[in-house]
Design a protein around this motif. Structure first.
Motif, mmCIF file in Angstrom:
data_model
loop_
_atom_site.group_PDB
_atom_site.id
_atom_site.type_symbol
_atom_site.label_atom_id
_atom_site.label_comp_id
_atom_site.label_asym_id
_atom_site.label_seq_id
_atom_site.Cartn_x
_atom_site.Cartn_y
_atom_site.Cartn_z
ATOM 1 N N TYR A 72 -4.405 -5.894 4.923
ATOM 2 C CA TYR A 72 -3.831 -6.285 3.637
ATOM 3 C C TYR A 72 -3.776 -5.065 2.731
ATOM 4 N N PRO A 73 -2.877 -5.047 1.753
ATOM 5 C CA PRO A 73 -2.757 -3.881 0.863
ATOM 6 C C PRO A 73 -4.036 -3.551 0.096
ATOM 7 N N ASP A 74 -4.867 -4.535 -0.209
ATOM 8 C CA ASP A 74 -6.087 -4.258 -0.979
ATOM 9 C C ASP A 74 -7.262 -3.820 -0.096
ATOM 10 N N ASN A 75 -7.027 -3.638 1.194
ATOM 11 C CA ASN A 75 -8.034 -3.157 2.159
ATOM 12 C C ASN A 75 -9.273 -4.031 2.271
ATOM 13 N N ARG A 76 -9.176 -5.312 1.952
ATOM 14 C CA ARG A 76 -10.340 -6.177 2.143
ATOM 15 C C ARG A 76 -10.554 -6.400 3.640
ATOM 16 N N SER B 37 -10.548 -3.685 8.052
ATOM 17 C CA SER B 37 -9.785 -3.453 6.833
ATOM 18 C C SER B 37 -8.455 -2.809 7.200
#
Length: 108
Positions: free
Chosen positions: A40-44, A37
């Motif tokens: 990406y900004p959404d921490n996926r 993680s």
């Protein structure tokens, strides 16, 4: 000229090889899951690609050394520290320090 074209293709192939080796090293260091993680900004959680790895490492800066302090890599994001750890790079000891003063052994 043909030599210039061949030289350009060689440089491109070497760059692609380094790109792939960076991606491979990170994925192998992650283990069986091969996802992380923070890319990406959404921490996926995603599998890191060479492009994502280099994107996050492009803002790294090297603080030059002085007489009292050695040079160090300046990290501005947590994901950069994780990627450097996966690549086995110690941010407090840039590798060029080890090869700056090569020693010669004389055998005789």
């Amino acid at each position: 000229h043909n030599r210039r074209i061949a030289a350009l293709i060689t440089v491109i192939c070497l760059a692609l090889l380094v790109f792939c080796l960076i991606e491979r090293q990170v994925r192998q260091a992650l283990g069986l899951e091969q996802t992380m993680s923070g890319l990406y900004p959404d921490n996926r959680r995603v599998r890191p690609t060479g492009r994502m790895i280099l994107y996050h490492l492009e803002s790294l800066m090297l603080r030059p050394g002085t007489a009292t302090s050695p040079p160090a890599i300046l990290i501005s994001q947590g994901v950069q520290a994780h990627l450097l750890e996966l690549l086995s790079i110690d941010e407090t000891r840039p590798r060029w320090l080890e090869t700056q003063n090569p020693t010669c052994e004389v055998t005789g």
